[in-house]
Design a protein around this motif. Structure first.
Motif, PDB file in Angstrom:
ATOM      1  N   ASN A 262      -9.786  23.985  94.970  1.00 23.20           N
ATOM      2  CA  ASN A 262      -9.698  22.840  95.990  1.00 23.20           C
ATOM      3  C   ASN A 262      -9.107  23.036  97.201  1.00 23.20           C
ATOM      4  OD1 ASN A 262     -10.382  20.333  94.172  1.00 23.20           O
ATOM      5  ND2 ASN A 262      -9.072  21.559  92.726  1.00 23.20           N
ATOM      6  N   LEU A 263      -9.852  22.634  98.437  1.00 25.28           N
ATOM      7  CA  LEU A 263      -9.259  23.183  99.868  1.00 25.28           C
ATOM      8  C   LEU A 263      -9.583  21.992 100.653  1.00 25.28           C
ATOM      9  CD1 LEU A 263      -7.952  24.956 101.666  1.00 25.28           C
ATOM     10  CD2 LEU A 263     -10.163  26.346 101.791  1.00 25.28           C
ATOM     11  N   PHE A 264      -8.288  21.477 101.319  1.00 26.22           N
ATOM     12  CA  PHE A 264      -8.812  20.901 102.903  1.00 26.22           C
ATOM     13  C   PHE A 264      -8.557  21.787 103.992  1.00 26.22           C
ATOM     14  CE2 PHE A 264      -8.040  16.140 101.408  1.00 26.22           C
ATOM     15  CZ  PHE A 264      -9.269  16.325 100.687  1.00 26.22           C
ATOM     16  N   ARG A 265      -9.453  22.259 104.645  1.00 22.41           N
ATOM     17  CA  ARG A 265      -8.978  23.122 105.650  1.00 22.41           C
ATOM     18  C   ARG A 265      -9.449  22.368 107.134  1.00 22.41           C
ATOM     19  NH1 ARG A 265     -12.312  28.124 105.175  1.00 22.41           N
ATOM     20  NH2 ARG A 265     -10.308  28.966 104.030  1.00 22.41           N
ATOM     21  N   ASN A 266      -8.659  22.070 107.978  1.00 24.24           N
ATOM     22  CA  ASN A 266      -8.956  21.699 109.178  1.00 24.24           C
ATOM     23  C   ASN A 266      -9.528  20.128 108.914  1.00 24.24           C
ATOM     24  OD1 ASN A 266      -8.146  23.366 111.495  1.00 24.24           O
ATOM     25  ND2 ASN A 266      -9.571  24.531 110.506  1.00 24.24           N
ATOM     26  N   VAL A 267      -8.583  19.283 108.337  1.00 23.59           N
ATOM     27  CA  VAL A 267      -8.918  18.012 107.890  1.00 23.59           C
ATOM     28  C   VAL A 267      -8.219  16.995 108.246  1.00 23.59           C
ATOM     29  CG1 VAL A 267      -9.681  16.441 105.939  1.00 23.59           C
ATOM     30  CG2 VAL A 267     -10.155  18.804 105.887  1.00 23.59           C
ATOM     31  N   VAL A 268      -8.585  15.773 108.839  1.00 24.60           N
ATOM     32  CA  VAL A 268      -7.664  14.610 109.379  1.00 24.60           C
ATOM     33  C   VAL A 268      -8.005  13.453 108.247  1.00 24.60           C
ATOM     34  CG1 VAL A 268      -7.206  12.920 110.949  1.00 24.60           C
ATOM     35  CG2 VAL A 268      -7.704  15.344 111.658  1.00 24.60           C
ATOM     36  N   VAL A 269      -6.679  12.950 107.561  1.00 19.13           N
ATOM     37  CA  VAL A 269      -7.053  12.032 106.472  1.00 19.13           C
ATOM     38  C   VAL A 269      -6.146  10.800 106.856  1.00 19.13           C
ATOM     39  CG1 VAL A 269      -6.494  11.593 103.909  1.00 19.13           C
ATOM     40  CG2 VAL A 269      -7.192  13.920 104.674  1.00 19.13           C
ATOM     41  N   ARG A 270      -6.800   9.817 107.068  1.00 20.64           N
ATOM     42  CA  ARG A 270      -6.104   8.363 107.542  1.00 20.64           C
ATOM     43  C   ARG A 270      -6.774   7.330 106.975  1.00 20.64           C
ATOM     44  NH1 ARG A 270      -8.421   9.878 113.535  1.00 20.64           N
ATOM     45  NH2 ARG A 270     -10.648   9.061 113.191  1.00 20.64           N
ATOM     46  N   HIS A 271      -5.973   6.217 106.841  1.00 21.25           N
ATOM     47  CA  HIS A 271      -6.036   4.891 106.329  1.00 21.25           C
ATOM     48  C   HIS A 271      -6.151   4.704 104.948  1.00 21.25           C
ATOM     49  CE1 HIS A 271      -8.839   4.728 110.276  1.00 21.25           C
ATOM     50  NE2 HIS A 271      -7.567   4.566 110.592  1.00 21.25           N
ATOM     51  N   GLY A 272      -5.596   5.806 104.154  1.00 19.07           N
ATOM     52  CA  GLY A 272      -5.483   5.632 102.788  1.00 19.07           C
ATOM     53  C   GLY A 272      -4.012   5.201 102.258  1.00 19.07           C
ATOM     54  N   GLY A 273      -3.715   5.324 101.034  1.00 19.06           N
ATOM     55  CA  GLY A 273      -2.548   5.029 100.488  1.00 19.06           C
ATOM     56  C   GLY A 273      -2.258   4.320  99.456  1.00 19.06           C
ATOM     57  N   ASP A 274      -1.603   4.855  98.422  1.00 15.30           N
ATOM     58  CA  ASP A 274      -1.271   3.844  97.054  1.00 15.30           C
ATOM     59  C   ASP A 274       0.171   3.945  96.963  1.00 15.30           C
ATOM     60  OD1 ASP A 274      -0.599   3.868  94.267  1.00 15.30           O
ATOM     61  OD2 ASP A 274      -2.931   3.999  94.058  1.00 15.30           O
ATOM     62  N   ALA A 275       1.028   3.098  96.827  1.00 10.02           N
ATOM     63  CA  ALA A 275       2.303   3.082  96.848  1.00 10.02           C
ATOM     64  C   ALA A 275       2.876   3.857  95.414  1.00 10.02           C
ATOM     65  CB  ALA A 275       2.735   1.465  96.606  1.00 10.02           C
ATOM     66  N   ASN A 276       2.066   3.961  94.657  1.00  7.39           N
ATOM     67  CA  ASN A 276       2.427   4.758  93.217  1.00  7.39           C
ATOM     68  C   ASN A 276       2.314   6.385  93.421  1.00  7.39           C
ATOM     69  OD1 ASN A 276       3.781   2.390  92.013  1.00  7.39           O
ATOM     70  ND2 ASN A 276       1.521   1.876  91.436  1.00  7.39           N
ATOM     71  N   TYR A 277       0.919   6.466  93.818  1.00  8.23           N
ATOM     72  CA  TYR A 277       0.256   8.072  93.758  1.00  8.23           C
ATOM     73  C   TYR A 277       0.262   8.706  95.006  1.00  8.23           C
ATOM     74  CZ  TYR A 277      -0.367   6.420  89.087  1.00  8.23           C
ATOM     75  OH  TYR A 277      -0.446   5.820  87.797  1.00  8.23           O
ATOM     76  N   GLY A 278       0.609   7.824  96.113  1.00  5.63           N
ATOM     77  CA  GLY A 278       0.295   8.516  97.486  1.00  5.63           C
ATOM     78  C   GLY A 278      -1.141   8.587  97.911  1.00  5.63           C
ATOM     79  N   VAL A 279      -1.651   9.551  98.780  1.00  7.58           N
ATOM     80  CA  VAL A 279      -3.222   9.717  99.255  1.00  7.58           C
ATOM     81  C   VAL A 279      -3.764  10.754  98.568  1.00  7.58           C
ATOM     82  CG1 VAL A 279      -4.286  10.026 101.161  1.00  7.58           C
ATOM     83  CG2 VAL A 279      -2.421   8.602 101.381  1.00  7.58           C
ATOM     84  N   LEU A 280      -2.799  11.749  98.276  1.00 10.75           N
ATOM     85  CA  LEU A 280      -3.281  13.151  97.260  1.00 10.75           C
ATOM     86  C   LEU A 280      -2.354  13.079  96.297  1.00 10.75           C
ATOM     87  CD1 LEU A 280      -5.253  15.526  96.902  1.00 10.75           C
ATOM     88  CD2 LEU A 280      -3.724  16.661  98.451  1.00 10.75           C
ATOM     89  N   TRP A 281      -2.889  12.907  95.093  1.00 11.77           N
ATOM     90  CA  TRP A 281      -2.425  12.932  93.835  1.00 11.77           C
ATOM     91  C   TRP A 281      -2.575  14.236  93.043  1.00 11.77           C
ATOM     92  CZ3 TRP A 281      -3.957  12.534  88.525  1.00 11.77           C
ATOM     93  CH2 TRP A 281      -2.877  12.567  87.655  1.00 11.77           C
ATOM     94  N   LEU A 282      -1.809  15.096  92.572  1.00 10.19           N
ATOM     95  CA  LEU A 282      -2.301  16.187  91.927  1.00 10.19           C
ATOM     96  C   LEU A 282      -1.369  16.151  90.439  1.00 10.19           C
ATOM     97  CD1 LEU A 282      -1.623  19.336  94.533  1.00 10.19           C
ATOM     98  CD2 LEU A 282      -3.777  17.934  94.203  1.00 10.19           C
ATOM     99  N   GLU A 283      -2.263  16.360  89.345  1.00  8.54           N
ATOM    100  CA  GLU A 283      -1.662  16.263  88.126  1.00  8.54           C
ATOM    101  C   GLU A 283      -1.304  17.822  87.889  1.00  8.54           C
ATOM    102  OE1 GLU A 283      -3.401  14.954  83.738  1.00  8.54           O
ATOM    103  OE2 GLU A 283      -4.750  16.318  84.650  1.00  8.54           O
ATOM    104  N   ASP A 284      -0.128  17.885  86.837  1.00  5.64           N
ATOM    105  CA  ASP A 284       0.441  18.855  86.442  1.00  5.64           C
ATOM    106  C   ASP A 284      -0.632  20.056  86.100  1.00  5.64           C
ATOM    107  OD1 ASP A 284       2.127  21.047  85.921  1.00  5.64           O
ATOM    108  OD2 ASP A 284       2.609  20.015  83.867  1.00  5.64           O
TER     109      ASP A 284
END
Length: 320
Positions: A262-284
């Motif tokens: 999984n890879l984000f290279r030169n990415v702009v991420v906006r207008h998201g959001g979850d109070a419990n999990y953030g914008v990018l959540w990674l499981e163990d």
């Protein structure tokens, strides 16, 4: 099999069903009536054989035409699979099903087609429908939603040009999932919540991906996200709303069963959001790379990582 010959103008007075092959020679003009619907069915086909200097024209019969004067041409599931509009100008059509509607199991090709003053949507492809060609498609002074496609066709679209369209976009109607490469179409690609499994979803440099309100993108069971922008042509992930705001969409969920690339290279991420999990959540157990990636204008912290996060020259707020 019927044909309208070079330079012919035909006035259609009523809606009708096309149950054979109708070929429109170059320079042919078809005038369609108010509310008119042409149904291609029972092994019928429509073939427009325009040329660059002498296109076929489908337009309103009215002297003062406007978008939506006639309704649509519909290609039903019983139609032949060889309908093709080549060097064709489609004007003044449009309904809740688009100016062109392709039923489940039906097929339509577009080659050098211009839509002008079209209401609602230019073309709607239903799930399991196909296109044999999609090349050099243009929209002029038309509605914002240009094309509605099932996810299976999204990776086969080519760049679309527009003029006089305020917020041009292609809308994907279902899960945009595995083993798909989203090209930079020159217009935004709007997607709902989606699940990516069984392969990589790659997004080409310069693509604008607009996520619908409340969208969650899940990655698991051998799926992967690879958003591959460049410094001069980043991938943008943002809200699909006309007036976007932080928290319009929710988050990316990346599970341990996803691939390790999984890879984000030169990415702009906006207008998201979850109070419990953030914008990018990674499981163990999950792995994700961020390179030259910026999270901005989100409603919550950005990255909640129980898994492995490999970050290089990126801007984000870790969730506590």
């Amino acid at each position: 099999h019927e044909a309208l010959h070079h330079g012919h103008t035909s006035l259609v007075k009523n809606s009708f069903s096309l149950k054979g092959t109708l070929t429109l020679a170059k320079c042919t003009t078809v005038l369609l009536p108010p509310g008119g619907i042409v149904s291609v069915m029972d092994n019928g086909a429509l073939k427009a054989e325009g040329t660059a200097d002498c296109p076929v024209t489908l337009r309103s019969v009215k002297n003062s035409p406007a978008a939506g004067d006639w309704s649509r041409i519909e290609f039903q599931r019983t139609s032949s699979n060889d309908s093709l509009l080549a060097h064709t100008h489609v004007l003044h059509g449009g309904s809740e099903y688009g100016a062109l509607w392709v039923d489940e199991g039906a097929s339509l090709g577009l080659d050098a087609v211009t839509f002008e003053q079209v209401r609602e949507t230019g073309v709607q492809w239903e799930p399991t429908s196909l296109f044999t060609q999609f090349r050099d498609v243009r929209f002029v002074n038309s509605a914002d939603v240009l094309v509605l496609v099932p996810s299976a066709l999204a990776g086969s679209l080519t760049a679309i040009t527009t003029s006089g369209v305020s917020r041009p976009r292609v809308v994907v109607r279902d899960d945009l999932s595995a083993a798909t490469t989203c090209r930079n179409l020159g217009v935004a690609l709007q997607v709902p919540s989606m699940n990516v499994r069984g392969g990589a979803l790659e997004v080409e440099a310069g693509t604008v991906l607009q996520l619908e309100p409340g969208a969650v993108i899940g990655v698991f069971e051998g799926g992967a996200l690879r958003f591959l922008g460049t410094s001069t042509s980043p991938v943008t992930v943002e809200s699909s709303k006309t007036s976007p705001a932080p928290g319009d969409w929710l988050r990316f969920d990346v599970y341990a069963t996803s691939q390790a690339n999984n890879l984000f290279r030169n990415v702009v991420v906006r207008h998201g959001g979850d109070a419990n999990y953030g914008v990018l959540w990674l499981e163990d157990g999950a792995t994700f790379g961020l390179e030259q990636t910026t999270f901005t204008s989100n409603s919550s912290c950005d990255v909640s990582a129980s898994g492995t996060l490999n970050a290089l020259a990126s801007t984000f707020e870790r969730c506590l």
